[in-house]
Every structure is written in structure tokens, then in C-alpha cells.
Motif scaffolding. Structure first.
Motif, PDB file in Angstrom:
ATOM      1  N   TYR A  54       0.835  -1.214   0.000  1.00  0.00           N
ATOM      2  CA  TYR A  54       0.000   0.000   0.000  1.00  0.00           C
ATOM      3  C   TYR A  54       0.867   1.260   0.000  1.00  0.00           C
ATOM      4  CZ  TYR A  54      -2.870   3.839   1.576  1.00  0.00           C
ATOM      5  OH  TYR A  54      -3.470   5.067   1.657  1.00  0.00           O
ATOM      6  N   MET A  55       1.953   1.274   0.758  1.00  0.00           N
ATOM      7  CA  MET A  55       2.803   2.471   0.826  1.00  0.00           C
ATOM      8  C   MET A  55       3.415   2.784  -0.533  1.00  0.00           C
ATOM      9  SD  MET A  55       2.347   3.538   3.819  1.00  0.00           S
ATOM     10  CE  MET A  55       3.484   4.900   3.718  1.00  0.00           C
ATOM     11  N   TYR A  56       3.825   1.770  -1.278  1.00  0.00           N
ATOM     12  CA  TYR A  56       4.356   1.998  -2.626  1.00  0.00           C
ATOM     13  C   TYR A  56       3.265   2.543  -3.554  1.00  0.00           C
ATOM     14  CZ  TYR A  56       8.844  -0.280  -1.734  1.00  0.00           C
ATOM     15  OH  TYR A  56      10.092  -0.594  -1.262  1.00  0.00           O
ATOM     16  N   VAL A  57       2.080   1.945  -3.501  1.00  0.00           N
ATOM     17  CA  VAL A  57       0.970   2.417  -4.335  1.00  0.00           C
ATOM     18  C   VAL A  57       0.597   3.850  -3.965  1.00  0.00           C
ATOM     19  CG1 VAL A  57      -1.468   2.054  -4.883  1.00  0.00           C
ATOM     20  CG2 VAL A  57       0.079   0.096  -4.765  1.00  0.00           C
ATOM     21  N   HIS A  58       0.602   4.143  -2.666  1.00  0.00           N
ATOM     22  CA  HIS A  58       0.282   5.493  -2.191  1.00  0.00           C
ATOM     23  C   HIS A  58       1.293   6.513  -2.725  1.00  0.00           C
ATOM     24  CE1 HIS A  58      -0.901   8.712   0.551  1.00  0.00           C
ATOM     25  NE2 HIS A  58       0.381   8.835   0.894  1.00  0.00           N
ATOM     26  N   PHE A  59       2.570   6.166  -2.707  1.00  0.00           N
ATOM     27  CA  PHE A  59       3.617   7.066  -3.197  1.00  0.00           C
ATOM     28  C   PHE A  59       3.408   7.377  -4.683  1.00  0.00           C
ATOM     29  CE2 PHE A  59       7.708   7.425  -5.423  1.00  0.00           C
ATOM     30  CZ  PHE A  59       8.216   8.559  -4.820  1.00  0.00           C
ATOM     31  N   PHE A  60       3.164   6.336  -5.491  1.00  0.00           N
ATOM     32  CA  PHE A  60       2.981   6.557  -6.930  1.00  0.00           C
ATOM     33  C   PHE A  60       1.655   7.256  -7.221  1.00  0.00           C
ATOM     34  CE2 PHE A  60       6.132   3.051  -7.316  1.00  0.00           C
ATOM     35  CZ  PHE A  60       7.064   3.754  -8.068  1.00  0.00           C
ATOM     36  N   THR A  93      -3.599   4.209 -10.486  1.00  0.00           N
ATOM     37  CA  THR A  93      -2.289   3.678 -10.082  1.00  0.00           C
ATOM     38  C   THR A  93      -2.338   2.174  -9.886  1.00  0.00           C
ATOM     39  OG1 THR A  93      -1.771   5.767  -8.965  1.00  0.00           O
ATOM     40  CG2 THR A  93      -0.449   3.850  -8.360  1.00  0.00           C
ATOM     41  N   ILE A  94      -3.371   1.674  -9.242  1.00  0.00           N
ATOM     42  CA  ILE A  94      -3.512   0.230  -9.008  1.00  0.00           C
ATOM     43  C   ILE A  94      -3.637  -0.518 -10.343  1.00  0.00           C
ATOM     44  CG2 ILE A  94      -5.077  -1.535  -8.086  1.00  0.00           C
ATOM     45  CD1 ILE A  94      -5.642   0.343  -5.746  1.00  0.00           C
ATOM     46  N   CYS A  95      -4.389   0.066 -11.284  1.00  0.00           N
ATOM     47  CA  CYS A  95      -4.562  -0.584 -12.588  1.00  0.00           C
ATOM     48  C   CYS A  95      -3.222  -0.800 -13.274  1.00  0.00           C
ATOM     49  CB  CYS A  95      -5.479   0.257 -13.475  1.00  0.00           C
ATOM     50  SG  CYS A  95      -7.217   0.240 -12.967  1.00  0.00           S
ATOM     51  N   TYR A  96      -2.347   0.226 -13.252  1.00  0.00           N
ATOM     52  CA  TYR A  96      -1.055   0.113 -13.937  1.00  0.00           C
ATOM     53  C   TYR A  96      -0.021  -0.615 -13.069  1.00  0.00           C
ATOM     54  CZ  TYR A  96      -2.287   2.969 -17.952  1.00  0.00           C
ATOM     55  OH  TYR A  96      -2.855   3.425 -19.121  1.00  0.00           O
ATOM     56  N   PHE A  97      -0.109  -0.449 -11.767  1.00  0.00           N
ATOM     57  CA  PHE A  97       0.866  -1.074 -10.862  1.00  0.00           C
ATOM     58  C   PHE A  97       0.797  -2.595 -10.963  1.00  0.00           C
ATOM     59  CE2 PHE A  97       2.640  -2.491  -6.827  1.00  0.00           C
ATOM     60  CZ  PHE A  97       3.714  -1.638  -6.648  1.00  0.00           C
ATOM     61  N   PHE A  98      -0.412  -3.139 -10.971  1.00  0.00           N
ATOM     62  CA  PHE A  98      -0.587  -4.591 -11.033  1.00  0.00           C
ATOM     63  C   PHE A  98      -0.892  -5.090 -12.445  1.00  0.00           C
ATOM     64  CE2 PHE A  98      -1.653  -3.540  -6.593  1.00  0.00           C
ATOM     65  CZ  PHE A  98      -0.736  -4.346  -5.945  1.00  0.00           C
ATOM     66  N   GLY A  99      -0.977  -4.170 -13.406  1.00  0.00           N
ATOM     67  CA  GLY A  99      -1.241  -4.570 -14.783  1.00  0.00           C
ATOM     68  C   GLY A  99      -2.628  -5.130 -14.990  1.00  0.00           C
ATOM     69  N   ALA A 100      -3.590  -4.680 -14.168  1.00  0.00           N
ATOM     70  CA  ALA A 100      -4.942  -5.242 -14.255  1.00  0.00           C
ATOM     71  C   ALA A 100      -5.732  -4.651 -15.416  1.00  0.00           C
ATOM     72  CB  ALA A 100      -5.687  -4.988 -12.943  1.00  0.00           C
ATOM     73  N   SER A 101      -5.500  -3.344 -15.724  1.00  0.00           N
ATOM     74  CA  SER A 101      -6.296  -2.677 -16.749  1.00  0.00           C
ATOM     75  C   SER A 101      -5.617  -1.364 -17.124  1.00  0.00           C
ATOM     76  CB  SER A 101      -7.717  -2.406 -16.203  1.00  0.00           C
ATOM     77  OG  SER A 101      -8.401  -1.466 -16.998  1.00  0.00           O
ATOM     78  N   PRO A 102      -5.834  -0.860 -18.339  1.00  0.00           N
ATOM     79  CA  PRO A 102      -5.279   0.450 -18.704  1.00  0.00           C
ATOM     80  C   PRO A 102      -6.072   1.621 -18.135  1.00  0.00           C
ATOM     81  CG  PRO A 102      -6.473  -0.467 -20.558  1.00  0.00           C
ATOM     82  CD  PRO A 102      -6.467  -1.522 -19.495  1.00  0.00           C
TER      83      PRO A 102
END
Length: 520
Positions: free
Chosen positions: A192-198, A244-253
Motif C-alpha cells: 500500500y505504501m508503494y501504491v500510495h507514493f505513486f 495507479t492500481i490498474c497500472y501497478f498490477f497490470g490489471a487494466s489500462p
């Protein structure tokens, strides 16, 4: 000072005698003003560090970006947190540490300061607001410097993310949370901290690039969350977090068309870091739960089998508690088959491991000073290492026994057959001399805490020492001296004098005198 009730301290030292020895070492050393890593003050500093750094890592990326600090947040951030960071940075120069490679507790002032200076000091200093107090030679240079500080401030905070997670794991250990649960929680927080930063970075970069001239094809304008739209912070954060979550985990554009170059670069970096982090996370989880989790599961299975055994044989609760404490101390909540491990090693490696485990008695037992170093190793190789649980009786008064006992770690009480406790023996002491040298055993020995004891047949022991008459003479004098001490302490106890008070105050006893069962 060392806190004997600290769970990390108990796990590190295993017995009270070692903890008290570390207390004496710290107090008597020239570095007694240093903060010991197993002290209560160290724990308070770790909790303070966790609160301050988590606050900063969560809110600093959002200040002057998504939200404008207002009362009382501005007071807490500009005064309380800045002062707390300054105090913590100062305390780190006086906070001892544990060298994990050698298991050495370091409280040397120079070593502690040097380690902090070459590791985290620069990052801690840049992540604080202390640089804002520096007087710069010109206004232009000051503006450029403060702008640089603003951009490196948050990344320097995140350098300490692993330290924060280690503290969180330690706090979980203090609260007796299972290891697997602690690990899962730390992984969730780290992700979560990494996702929050980005997420905050994704909102900051367009502001830096566009300033007030926002293009209509910016994704922030499409989502209507640009600064010009005056949208509540939770909506801004929610949209940025989702993309951010979509691109971080590659779930969706995502649902927005990204056309601006700076925004595309940001999302490429987020996607690349997210893929690499996901691979690392999966490998780390599989490694830990496949190795560490296996030993922990085996330990739990062994404890469950032990409890079933106790119920099946209708063993008393007191005996059952001693058996469980024995397992806890012996295996440290991770079960392994020691016999199988040693069997797979060469004879030379087994000998080296055994000698390493005997390093305490080789260093502290006075009789070994009369022997050459090679002969000490040869004598120790004839011994057998046994672990005794609290309450175990090693020998009783009047009993015929054939062994000499050398305490490697732990504490053993000596008393009369009537239950009168006389004194305690700790690491490096030899027991069983009275019977071996004088021909009779006068008193009873009872284990106080889980103790590792090296045992050797007294005939083998004295046959080996036959070539060293000085060592035999030393042991004979020791036996006579000890017999006289026992008699003196017994006479004082029977007359109603508290014979243990002086020993307790001097640190020779771990606890107050008490009545113990001195017979089988």
C-alpha cells in the motif's frame, strides 16, 4: 538498561543468567549512557519512529499537492513532527544495535555513530525540515535549494520503509502475534505504501509540468480532478489510487485516454516498478512460507502431538507446563530434526559445531586455564550436551552419581534435602565436585530455568586430567572450598539468617530465596 521482560531479549538470550550478565556488562562499561537495543527506552523510540515516519510517508506526499495543510494538521506537521524528527535523529547517535552476522550487541559510541552516519543519517536529514533552517547565500540559490529539497524529501522518507516494517514486526512479536500473520500484514502495508507514493506522484507531476496552463487532453482534466476544478480530496485521491492500481498490477489500462507525454512516462514507470515488485513479492512469499513457515508448522504440529501425549497419559498440569517450556526454549518455536542435520554433516563439521556450542564453558570455566588449548577441545569432545527444564533435579543429597556437570547456559539452585535454598550457579560453573573429589554428595541441585549443561563421566574427566596435576589440585581445593561454603550457608539458614540476601544484592542470585522441592 536491559529489560529482562522484553520478549526479543528473552528470545535472544534464552535464560536469565545471560540477561543479567548483559545487564552487568552494559552498566559497568564506559558506554552505560548508551541506549541498549533491549531496553524499554529503545522500544519507546521505535514506537515513536514508527508513528512519526508513517505520518510523514502518508501525508507529506499529499501536502501542497492534493491538500493544503490547515489547523490542526499544520501545527502537528510543522512543529510536532519536525521536533520529533530532530529528537529521533539525535537519539540514533546513542542507540545501540545488534550485529546480525555475529550476534554481537554493539553499544560502542564510535561504532554506533559511524554506522548511522554511513547508512541512514543523510536520508533522515534530507527527509526532515531541518534544511529549511539553513541560511543560504542568495535568494535565488535558496529558492532552487528549497525546491530541490521539496522533491527529494518524500523519496528520502521512503528509504526508511523497511525499517518501519521491521519495527512493526517487532511490535507484533511483543504482542505475541504469529509470525505468518505479522509477515502478511507487513507485506500489505509495504504494498500500500508503494501504491500510495505513486498515486501522489501521478497527481504531482502534471502540476509541475502544466502549472496553470492545463491542456484539455490531460487525464486529470478528463477526470475533472485537476486543481482548477476545486474537487474534494477524497475524490482526487480515489481516482488517482484507482488508476495507479490498474497500472501497478497490470490489471487494466484504466478508463482514461493518456495522451500527454509526462503522464505516459509516469504510468510506464509505475507499471514497470509494479511488475518487478510483484515478482519480488511472489518469490519472497513463496520462499518464506516454504521454508520459515514449514519449520513453524512443524513446531506447532509437534506441540499438538505433545499435548495429545500428555492427555493420553494423564500427566499432571505442572509436568505438562514444564515440557512445553522445554520445547519453547529448545526449538524457539521452529522445529527441526537436529539429529538428521548433524548426521548429514562431515565429522569435522560436527566437531566444530560442538566446540562452538561449548564456547561458554571453554571461556569461563577456570580449570581449563591449566590445559593447552588443543587439550581443552579434546576434553570437551568427550562431553555430552543435555538440556534441562525448570524443576528438573540433577542430583540429590546422598545420591551416588557418576558425572561432572558444566553449566553452559542457565541457572541451577543448590539446596539441602529439606528444601532450604543456599545459592545459585550460572554459566561456566562446575557441579558434582563434592562427590567426585570428597566421595559424598552433600546437597541437591535443581534447575531454575531451562539450562544447557555439558556432562562427562567423572572417571573419564579425571583420567584425562591426570597429566595435569595443577588442574586436579585446583579442583580438589575448589571442592573443599565449596563444601565449606555450603555448610556455612546451611548453618546460617537454619539459624534464621537470610543467607541469600547478600548474594541477591551482588547479582549472584536471580530471584529471592524460595522453598523448592529438593527431592524426587
Amino acid at each position: 538498561m536491559v529489560n529482562p521482560k522484553n520478549l526479543r531479549c528473552i528470545s535472544f538470550f534464552r535464560n536469565k543468567s545471560s540477561i543479567m550478565a548483559e545487564q552487568r556488562r552494559h552498566v559497568k562499561s564506559p558506554y552505560r549512557f548508551m541506549i541498549h537495543p533491549f531496553s524499554t527506552l529503545c522500544l519507546l523510540l521505535e514506537v515513536s519512529f514508527f508513528i512519526v515516519w508513517m505520518w510523514n510517508m502518508l501525508l507529506e506526499p499529499m501536502f501542497d499537492n492534493m491538500i493544503e495543510p490547515s489547523f490542526p494538521l499544520d501545527i502537528v506537521d510543522n512543529y510536532v513532527m519536525v521536533l520529533s524528527q530532530f529528537l529521533l535523529i539525535t537519539f540514533f547517535f546513542f542507540l545501540g544495535y545488534i550485529d546480525l552476522k555475529t550476534r554481537e550487541i554493539v553499544v560502542d559510541t564510535k561504532r554506533v555513530a559511524y554506522r548511522y552516519l554511513r547508512t541512514f543519517f543523510v536520508f533522515d536529514f534530507l527527509s526532515s525540515e531541518l534544511l529549511n533552517l539553513v541560511v543560504f547565500p542568495s535568494e535565488d540559490f535558496q529558492y532552487s535549494s528549497l525546491k530541490f529539497i521539496k522533491y527529494v524529501h518524500v523519496p528520502c522518507l521512503y528509504v526508511r520503509l523497511n525499517t518501519v516494517l521491521n519495527i512493526l514486526d517487532n511490535l507484533g512479536q511483543v504482542m505475541k502475534v504469529r509470525q505468518k500473520i505479522r509477515m502478511c500484514f507487513c507485506y500489505i502495508i509495504k504494498t500500500y505504501m508503494y501504491v500510495h507514493f505513486f498515486c501522489c506522484l501521478l497527481y504531482l507531476v502534471p502540476q509541475v509540468v502544466y502549472d496553470t496552463d492545463w491542456p484539455s487532453n490531460s487525464w486529470l482534466v478528463q477526470a475533472q480532478i485537476a486543481p482548477v476544478h476545486d474537487v474534494p480530496v477524497h475524490i482526487i485521491y480515489g481516482e488517482c489510487l484507482l488508476l495507479t492500481i490498474c497500472y501497478f498490477f497490470g490489471a487494466s489500462p484504466g478508463k482514461y485516454v493518456i495522451e500527454q507525454t509526462n503522464e505516459q512516462i509516469c504510468l510506464i514507470l509505475i507499471g514497470l516498478f509494479g511488475r518487478l515488485y510483484t515478482l519480488y513479492l511472489l518469490a519472497d512469499v513463496l520462499n518464506i512460507f516454504g521454508v520459515v513457515g514449514l519449520s513453524e508448522s512443524n513446531y506447532e504440529r509437534q506441540i499438538a502431538m505433545l499435548k495429545e501425549y500428555m492427555v493420553c497419559h494423564n500427566l499432571p498440569n505442572q509436568l505438562g507446563s514444564r515440557m512445553i517450556k522445554y520445547y519453547e526454549c529448545k526449538f524457539q518455536k521452529k522445529y527441526f530434526n537436529e539429529a538428521e542435520i548433524l548426521k548429514s554433516l562431515s565429522g569435522l563439521l560436527r566437531a566444530e559445531i560442538f566446540l562452538f556450542s561449548a564456547r561458554t564453558i571453554m571461556r569461563k570455566t577456570n580449570v581449563f586455564k591449566y590445559l593447552p588449548e588443543n587439550d581443552v577441545a579434546s576434553l570437551v569432545s568427550l562431553m555430552k550436551l543435555e538440556t534441562f527444564a525448570p524443576g528438573d533435579i540433577i542430583f540429590t543429597a546422598g545420591q551416588i552419581h557418576e558425572y561432572i556437570y558444566l553449566i553452559s547456559a542457565g541457572t541451577i539452585s543448590v539446596g539441602t534435602k529439606d528444601g532450604i535454598e543456599l545459592c545459585h550457579f550460572e554459566d561456566g560453573e562446575i557441579m558434582g565436585l563434592c562427590y567426585s573429589m570428597l566421595g559424598y554428595e552433600m546437597f541437591t541441585a535443581v534447575v531454575i530455568e531451562t539450562s544447557d549443561v555439558f556432562i562427562i563421566n567423572h572417571n573419564d574427566f579425571f583420567t584425562f586430567l591426570g597429566q595435569y596435576p595443577d588442574a586436579v589440585e585446583f579442583l580438589h581445593e575448589k571442592a573443599v572450598e565449596r563444601a565449606a561454603l555450603y555448610n556455612q550457608l546451611e548453618d546460617a539458614a537454619r539459624k534464621g539468617v537470610d543467607s541469600c540476601l547478600v548474594l541477591l544484592r551482588s547479582g549472584a542470585l536471580l530471584e529471592k530465596k524460595r522453598l523448592r522441592p529438593m527431592h524426587c
